[in-house]
Every structure is written in structure tokens, then in C-alpha cells.
Motif scaffolding. Structure first.
Motif, short mmCIF file in Angstrom:
data_model
loop_
_atom_site.label_atom_id
_atom_site.label_comp_id
_atom_site.label_asym_id
_atom_site.label_seq_id
_atom_site.Cartn_x
_atom_site.Cartn_y
_atom_site.Cartn_z
N LYS A 157 29.08 11.20 1.81
CA LYS A 157 27.86 11.69 2.45
C LYS A 157 26.78 10.63 2.39
O LYS A 157 26.60 9.96 1.37
CB LYS A 157 27.38 12.95 1.73
CG LYS A 157 28.16 14.18 2.10
CD LYS A 157 27.52 15.40 1.52
CE LYS A 157 28.31 16.63 1.91
NZ LYS A 157 27.94 17.79 1.12
N VAL A 170 23.57 10.95 2.25
CA VAL A 170 22.51 11.19 1.29
C VAL A 170 22.93 10.75 -0.11
O VAL A 170 22.14 10.20 -0.87
CB VAL A 170 22.10 12.68 1.31
CG1 VAL A 170 21.17 12.99 0.17
CG2 VAL A 170 21.44 13.02 2.62
N HIS A 171 24.23 10.95 -0.44
CA HIS A 171 24.71 10.47 -1.74
C HIS A 171 24.60 8.96 -1.81
O HIS A 171 24.22 8.40 -2.84
CB HIS A 171 26.16 10.90 -1.95
CG HIS A 171 26.30 12.37 -2.18
ND1 HIS A 171 27.50 13.01 -2.25
CD2 HIS A 171 25.36 13.32 -2.35
CE1 HIS A 171 27.30 14.30 -2.45
NE2 HIS A 171 26.02 14.50 -2.52
N LEU A 226 21.11 8.04 -2.49
CA LEU A 226 20.78 8.28 -3.90
C LEU A 226 21.28 7.14 -4.77
O LEU A 226 20.58 6.67 -5.68
CB LEU A 226 21.43 9.58 -4.35
CG LEU A 226 20.52 10.79 -4.43
CD1 LEU A 226 21.29 11.96 -5.01
CD2 LEU A 226 19.32 10.48 -5.30
N ALA A 230 19.06 4.32 -4.57
CA ALA A 230 17.86 4.53 -5.38
C ALA A 230 18.13 4.18 -6.84
O ALA A 230 17.29 3.55 -7.51
CB ALA A 230 17.38 5.97 -5.25
N ILE A 250 16.02 1.42 -8.93
CA ILE A 250 15.25 1.75 -10.13
C ILE A 250 15.75 0.93 -11.31
O ILE A 250 14.97 0.40 -12.11
CB ILE A 250 15.33 3.26 -10.42
CG1 ILE A 250 14.61 4.03 -9.32
CG2 ILE A 250 14.70 3.58 -11.76
CD1 ILE A 250 14.72 5.52 -9.43
N TYR A 309 9.95 0.05 -2.76
CA TYR A 309 11.33 0.35 -2.35
C TYR A 309 11.68 1.80 -2.62
O TYR A 309 11.98 2.56 -1.71
CB TYR A 309 12.31 -0.57 -3.06
CG TYR A 309 12.29 -1.95 -2.48
CD1 TYR A 309 13.00 -2.22 -1.33
CD2 TYR A 309 11.53 -2.94 -3.05
CE1 TYR A 309 12.97 -3.47 -0.77
CE2 TYR A 309 11.49 -4.19 -2.50
CZ TYR A 309 12.21 -4.46 -1.36
OH TYR A 309 12.16 -5.68 -0.80
N THR A 310 11.64 2.16 -3.90
CA THR A 310 12.10 3.49 -4.25
C THR A 310 11.19 4.55 -3.68
O THR A 310 11.64 5.57 -3.19
CB THR A 310 12.17 3.62 -5.77
OG1 THR A 310 12.61 2.38 -6.29
CG2 THR A 310 13.09 4.70 -6.17
N MET A 332 12.73 4.22 0.54
CA MET A 332 13.87 5.12 0.35
C MET A 332 13.55 6.50 0.90
O MET A 332 14.42 7.18 1.44
CB MET A 332 14.17 5.23 -1.14
CG MET A 332 15.04 4.14 -1.66
SD MET A 332 16.63 4.18 -0.85
CE MET A 332 17.18 5.76 -1.43
N MET A 333 12.28 6.88 0.78
CA MET A 333 11.91 8.20 1.26
C MET A 333 12.05 8.26 2.78
O MET A 333 12.58 9.23 3.33
CB MET A 333 10.48 8.48 0.83
CG MET A 333 10.16 9.93 0.78
SD MET A 333 11.32 10.82 -0.22
CE MET A 333 10.75 10.40 -1.84
N LEU A 334 11.59 7.19 3.44
CA LEU A 334 11.74 7.15 4.90
C LEU A 334 13.21 7.17 5.28
O LEU A 334 13.63 7.85 6.23
CB LEU A 334 11.07 5.90 5.44
CG LEU A 334 9.55 5.97 5.47
CD1 LEU A 334 8.99 4.65 5.93
CD2 LEU A 334 9.12 7.07 6.39
N LEU A 366 15.65 8.47 3.61
CA LEU A 366 16.16 9.84 3.44
C LEU A 366 15.77 10.72 4.62
O LEU A 366 16.56 11.50 5.12
CB LEU A 366 15.59 10.43 2.16
CG LEU A 366 16.38 10.17 0.89
CD1 LEU A 366 15.72 10.85 -0.27
CD2 LEU A 366 17.78 10.71 1.05
N PHE A 367 14.51 10.54 5.03
CA PHE A 367 14.00 11.26 6.19
C PHE A 367 14.93 11.12 7.38
O PHE A 367 15.37 12.08 7.99
CB PHE A 367 12.69 10.60 6.62
CG PHE A 367 11.49 11.43 6.39
CD1 PHE A 367 11.17 12.43 7.25
CD2 PHE A 367 10.69 11.19 5.30
CE1 PHE A 367 10.05 13.18 7.04
CE2 PHE A 367 9.58 11.94 5.08
CZ PHE A 367 9.26 12.94 5.95
N MET A 391 18.24 12.75 6.95
CA MET A 391 18.23 14.20 7.06
C MET A 391 18.07 14.63 8.50
O MET A 391 18.67 15.61 8.94
CB MET A 391 17.05 14.74 6.26
CG MET A 391 17.24 14.68 4.80
SD MET A 391 15.68 15.12 4.06
CE MET A 391 16.20 15.50 2.41
N LEU A 392 17.26 13.90 9.25
CA LEU A 392 16.95 14.36 10.59
C LEU A 392 18.03 13.97 11.58
O LEU A 392 18.30 14.68 12.53
CB LEU A 392 15.60 13.80 11.03
CG LEU A 392 14.45 14.34 10.18
CD1 LEU A 392 13.14 13.78 10.66
CD2 LEU A 392 14.41 15.85 10.24
#
Lengths: 252, 425
Positions: free
Chosen positions: A23, A25-26, A29, A32, A36, A58-59, A63-65, A67-68, A71-72
Motif C-alpha cells: 500500500k 500509505v505504508h 509511513l 517518514a 525522522i 521533510y517530515t 510528507m503531509m502533502l 500523504l494528501f 489519499m486523494l
């Protein structure tokens, strides 16, 4: 050195997970985790500013973007394996090999030789030392990078920009338009009927029923109708459920 | 500072205990204050003043059934609450509670701060941004649309408001000449920064409410729209962890505001002049916690007063108002600081400039707003022939007589008048 040997296994595992995860998203992660851990290594090497910036930039943000987007865009969709640019695979392998060699050489040099100069670099404070270098000898490179980043941001904005063709309708105009529709075409001016008023199910793909048992098409969202994913929800289904509840007895 | 290991462990444990107790207290405090604002009493049964109510609720929450929904991505689903909670506590490593003190019954002296990083404030920003992962991943892994929307909203919100927050920090760094929390507190010995940096302070206060997902910015868990937002599918201890993280984050941003703008652990105005020992020993902890509690009260007050914003209004406010204002103010501060250092600007000139700026701002407030789209007031009120079907749907004419008061209302009024007469007599 302790920090390195503690973190290194995690980082390698996470890096492998990044490549091998099913996946997306995994995989993100795992990335990330690598970043870190990298930040913690910076901290252990006496670079607290780099540590904070690594996590913030970065993190935190990137990374948030990422993930965005994941997801979308739709995580479940299978990727196409067709090669869109000719020779891309061979090019990728060559670049990966060169990059790997570069990494091995860099790491080998830093492992074999004794590391010196951290104390001298951090003499006036880590942040101050970095600032003196960045806004002193390297100010041109710094400014050039900044210009490059701004250009990239502008490019992203231009690419994502959509010209508005008409004026944005006000709430009043929308309401008046609905009433005009009612006057000329007889369209119901209020909300669409809600789906799933039928007691058996309240899912959005279950249509509402009129008193005579017929289906109200508009009670199911248009995308579901277009994809033909509407449950029948008619009389026969009621009978089927009734039979399940009371076997051996005909409901009618 | 180089503390022995046992001191470090002691401080870490104390911070943890203080934060957990403070959370329990804050939940009770919030319920009591909001109750008072809504003319209720609030929890007052368990323990003195109902103080043990949150403890009882916590135990009840922990004993509830721990559900893992079928559609969830198990690993991420379990990981998310942990990811949300741990960074909330980590941020407290760099918050100074007080000056150097002697630990009772020993001869060890230590600062009331777990560790002092040269980039302390950046560290807090970094750690709190990891905390958002918990919320986003909780939203994604729950396998529910409400939760996904809540998680997405939360991350968009935090990214947007973190920019304004970071910019408000920059001015403090410029004044203090450092990013270390202890040095920023030390630099505020004469003047707390919320006075010279009022705009930064205000921007930070707005951004911190947005950052902690609290009302009126609690869109990620807007119960009217998203059930519970990102934690819709969580129960028992996992939910408790999210709850804990939210309250600890509230205290964290309050503590940052105290440290950066309100002089940190320093005694309130004038107290140090009257009483010599106000800034010594363990008293500063009291001032620090008191100032933090003031911010918590502000959070509660906002929640009791303001309705929730609409999502697009909230984003527009963040990107089109807050960030440009913060940018302009930061540039102004940089110019002023440079001019002061070069000696081209003395105090009177600065004050005059500030006065002029204030007057201009007030004048812009008084100017009539831009209302070009709206029609003029002097429209002819009486139209000769009224067509009830002009809009497509039958409507009564604007000058229609008012609906007469319904008979039962008349009766109620009569009853009320009679009761009043009775009580007066």
C-alpha cells in the motif's frame, strides 16, 4: 556512534519497507521513519538546527502533502507498468548504480577516516555558524536556490490554476435560478430526496421509494447512478427479507 | 547543562506527571467554566468541587470495549493514537518551568527544564508536526468517510496555520537574538514581548487555536458534520489517547505563548519590584502554570462564545489574512531592528512611527467598507403590479399584512399577565 548502530537497522528496514510495501500509505509511513531517523542522526552528530529543519520541512510539510496526494488520488488503484518514456528503465538502473556507488564511496570515506572539525564549526553556536556560512561565502548559492524554489512554486500555481469563466453565482442567484427552473420545467426547487428512507437499509446506494413502491431515481447520488451501482430496493427485496425473517410463511 | 542521569529521569517523570494531572484538571476546569457560561453548575459531585470527575471518566473510558473496526488498516489504526500522543509530551522537553533551583534534600542545582536546545522553539514546531501524523493516519486507517474527511481537514488546517505561527516566531527570534527557549525568557527580563510585538502575539494566539483544532476552529471533529471526525471509529483507551493528546497540545501551545510572549516563568508585572524573591526558587513554577492556565481559560472562553467557522472561511482567513499580515509585520520588524542597530532610529522616532501607524489603522477601520455589488438603498419600495409567480414559486407580496397572532398565543399572554399580577400582589 551508538545512535547510528541503534537507528541503522530501523532505517534499513524502513527503507526496504518503502520499496516493498503493497500500500502506498505504508510506503509513505516507512519514508517518514527513515526521515525522522535521519533527523535524529543529525542531532547525534551535533547539528541541532539541521535536525529541527529536517523534521519541519521533510517530515512535517512535504510528507503531509505526499500523504494528501496519496489519499486523494486513490490508494487502491493498481499502477500501470507500461513504459511511457523509451529507455526509462535502463536509464533508471544506470542512475541508481551510479548513485549507489556514490553513496558507498561517501560512507566509506567517512567511516574509515577520523571525523574532525565539528567542534570548530560549532564554536560560536550551531545556528550562528550555519548562518555565517550561508549568508557569507555561500550567499549566492543560497539566493539562487531560493529563486529556483520560488520559480517551482510559481510553476505549480500556474499549472494548478483554473481560469474562472463566469462570475461566481451568489446564494441569491442560485435560489432564484432554482425557482425559475421550477416555473419553466417543474423541477423541484428544494433538496433532492434523501436515499435510504426504506427501513431495510440506510446506505446511499439504496434509493428512496414512493408510496406506490416505485423507485425515486434522484434519491441516489448521480455518480452512483452513472456507475450503475444502485441497489434495486424494490418490492421483491422486501419480500426476500421478510422471508428471511419468517421462514415458511408467505408475507403476502 | 550537564545533569546527572537521575536528575534527568526525575525531571522527565515529573513533566509526565504534571502534564497528565494538568490534563485531568483542565477537563474539569473546562466543564466547570463552560457550565458557568451556560448557567449550569457542571460536575460537582465526585471529590472536592467535583475535581475527581475526570479521573472517574478516565477510568470508565479505559474500561470500555476496545473496538477495531473491520474496514480498518489494523497496523496504522493502532499506531495512530500512539503517534498523536507521544509528540505532545515530547514538546515539553524544552519548556522552561523556572530558573536554576536546588533539588530538596540534596545539594544538586539544576534548571527547571529537561534540556536546553539552541533551536528549542524549532524543535517544538518539528515535534508537533509529527503529532499531526497521528490524526491524519487515524482518519485514513479507520476506513470511514467521516474519519478521512476529518483527518484531511486537520492536516490542511495545521499546515496552513503553522506558516503564520512560524512567522510570528521569527519576530521573537529577532528581538531575543536566539531560538533557545531559556534565552528567550532571559531576554524578556525588562519587557515582555507581547507589548512590542502585539501583532505577532495576536497572530500566534489565533494560529494556536487553529493548530490545536479547538473551537471555533474545531473543523476536524465538527460533530455537526463529521460525527467525531478523525476519531469517529475509535473507542476506549485509543480514544482516550487522542483526548489526552488534544489537551496536552492545548497546554503546550499555551506554554509556548507564555514562554515567547509573556515572559515565561517571570513573576507578573510589578510583583518582582515589591517582592525580591518572586523570581527565585520554586515560585516561578507557580507564575508559569498560572499564565498557562490563563491561556487555557481563553481557549474555554472561545469555545463557550464562538460558533464554528465554515471550512472555506477558515482557510480564506488563514491564507488571505493571517499569513500576509504576518509576512508584512515580519518585514516591518526586520527593517525597524536594522534601523535601530544602525542608530538611524531613536526611541522617540519609533514611538511617533508607531503612533502614526496606529492612527492609520484606526482610520482604515472607520472607513466605509467596499460594498460595490450591493444595490443602493433608495430603491422604489412600492411596485405597482405585484406578480406572485414572478420568481417561479408563489410568494406573498412584500406589503402583505402580518399574520394575526394565533389564539393560543393570546391565551398564553393573558395567562402570563395574570400570573405576574398574582406575584405582584
Amino acid at each position: 556512534m551508538t545512535a547510528f548502530w541503534v537507528l541503522a537497522p530501523f532505517m534499513v528496514l524502513a527503507a526496504l519497507g518503502l520499496v516493498l510495501a503493497r500500500k502506498a500509505v505504508h510506503a509513505a509511513l516507512c519514508l517518514a521513519v527513515v526521515m525522522i531517523s535521519l533527523a535524529v542522526l543529525y542531532a547525534a552528530q551535533g547539528a541541532p538546527f539541521l535536525f529541527a529543519v529536517q523534521i519541519v520541512v521533510y517530515t512535517g510539510a512535504i510528507m503531509m502533502l505526499f500523504l494528501f496526494v496519496l489519499m486523494l488520488v486513490g490508494v487502491e488503484s493498481a499502477e500501470s507498468l507500461a513504459e511511457s518514456i523509451p529507455g526509462q528503465r535502463i536509464g533508471a538502473v544506470v542512475v541508481a548504480l551510479v548513485f549507489g556507488a556514490l553513496g558507498v564511496v561517501g560512507v566509506a570515506q567517512s567511516v574509515t577516516g577520523a571525523v574532525v572539525g565539528v567542534d570548530a564549526a560549532n564554536e560560536g553556536g550551531n545556528v550562528e555558524g550555519l548562518a555565517a556560512l550561508m549568508f557569507g561565502p555561500y550567499v549566492l548559492a543560497f539566493e539562487a536556490t531560493a529563486a529556483l524554489l520560488i520559480t517551482a512554486v510559481l510553476g505549480a500555481m500556474v499549472l494548478a490554476h483554473r481560469e474562472r469563466l463566469g462570475r461566481r453565482l451568489t446564494q441569491r442567484e442560485v435560489a432564484e435560478g432554482r425557482l425559475q427552473d421550477y416555473a419553466h420545467h417543474g423541477t423541484h426547487p428544494g433538496q433532492l430526496p434523501t436515499p435510504g428512507v426504506f427501513a431495510r437499509h440506510n446506505a446511499v446506494d439504496t434509493p428512496a421509494l414512493l408510496p406506490d413502491g416505485s423507485v425515486v431515481e434522484t434519491s441516489v447520488p448521480a455518480p452512483l447512478r452513472a456507475r450503475d451501482q444502485v441497489r434495486p430496493g424494490d418490492r421483491s427485496e422486501v419480500d426476500a427479507v421478510a422471508r428471511e425473517l419468517e421462514p415458511g410463511e408467505d408475507p403476502r | 547543562m550537564n545533569d546527572p542521569v537521575w536528575v534527568v529521569v526525575l525531571k522527565a517523570v515529573l513533566i509526565f506527571v504534571i502534564l497528565v494531572l494538568y490534563t485531568l484538571f483542565n477537563i474539569w476546569f473546562e466543564r466547570r467554566v463552560v457550565a458557568r457560561m451556560q448557567h449550569r453548575v457542571g460536575p460537582n459531585v465526585n471529590g472536592p468541587f467535583g475535581l475527581l470527575q475526570s479521573l472517574a471518566d478516565g477510568v470508565k473510558l479505559a474500561l470500555k470495549e476496545d473496538l477495531v473496526v473491520k474496514a480498518a488498516d489494523k497496523l496504522v489504526y493502532v499506531l495512530a493514537p500512539i503517534l498523536a500522543t507521544i509528540p505532545a509530551f515530547l514538546a515539553w522537553a524544552v519548556i522552561p518551568f523556572g530558573p536554576e533551583v536546588r533539588i530538596p534534600f540534596t545539594d544538586t542545582y539544576t534548571a527547571l527544564q529537561l534540556t536546553d536546545l539552541p533551536v528549542g522553539v524549532l524543535y517544538v514546531l518539528a515535534v508537533t508536526s509529527i503529532g499531526v501524523y497521528g490524526i491524519v493516519l487515524a482518519g485514513w486507517s479507520s476506513g470511514s468517510t467521516y474519519a478521512l474527511l476529518g483527518g484531511l481537514r486537520s492536516s490542511a488546517q495545521v499546515i496552513s496555520y503553522e506558516v503564520a505561527m512560524g512567522l510570528s516566531f521569527v519576530t521573537v527570534f529577532l528581538y531575543a537574538g536566539s531560538m533557545s527557549t531559556s534565552e528567550i525568557v532571559a531576554a524578556q527580563e525588562d519587557l515582555w514581548y507581547f507589548l512590542p510585538l502585539v501583532p505577532s502575539f495576536l497572530i500566534y494566539v489565533v494560529a494556536m487555536v487553529g493548530e490545536t483544532n479547538r473551537a471555533p476552529f474545531d473543523l476536524p471533529e465538527a460533530e455537526g458534520e463529521l460525527v467525531g471526525g478523525f476519531h469517529t471509529e475509535y473507542s476506549s483507551l485509543k480514544f482516550a489517547l487522542f483526548f489526552l493528546a488534544e489537551y496536552v497540545n492545548m497546554v503546550t501551545v499555551s506554554a509556548i505563548a507564555t514562554t515567547l510572549f509573556l515572559g515565561g516563568w517571570r513573576a507578573p508585572f510589578g510583583l518582582a519590584q515589591v517582592w525580591e524573591g518572586a523570581n527565585d526558587g520554586y515560585w516561578p513554577v507557580l507564575w508559569f502554570l498560572g499564565k498557562t492556565l490563563g491561556f487555557i481559560f481563553l481557549f474555554i472562553w472561545l469555545r463557550g462564545t464562538l460558533p464554528r467557522l465554515r471550512y472555506d472561511q477558515f482557510m480564506t482567513f488563514g491564507w488571505k489574512v493571517l499569513i500576509p499580515a504576518a509576512l508584512a509585520w515580519t518585514v516591518a520588524v526586520i527593517v525597524l531592528r536594522k534601523a535601530q542597530q544602525e542608530g538611524q532610529l531613536d526611541r522617540t522616532a519609533l514611538l511617533v512611527a508607531a503612533g502614526v501607524a496606529a492612527v492609520v489603522l484606526l482610520a482604515t477601520l472607520l472607513l466605509p467598507g467596499r460594498r460595490g455589488d450591493e444595490p443602493a438603498e433608495s430603491e422604489p419600495a412600492d411596485e405597482p403590479d405585484f406578480d406572485a409567480y414572478a420568481g417561479g414559486y408563489p410568494v406573498p407580496p412584500p406589503q402583505a399584512p402580518h399574520v394575526p397572532t394565533r389564539p393560543w398565543t393570546q391565551t398564553a399572554i393573558a395567562h402570563h399577565a395574570r400570573d405576574k399580577e398574582d406575584s405582584d400582589a
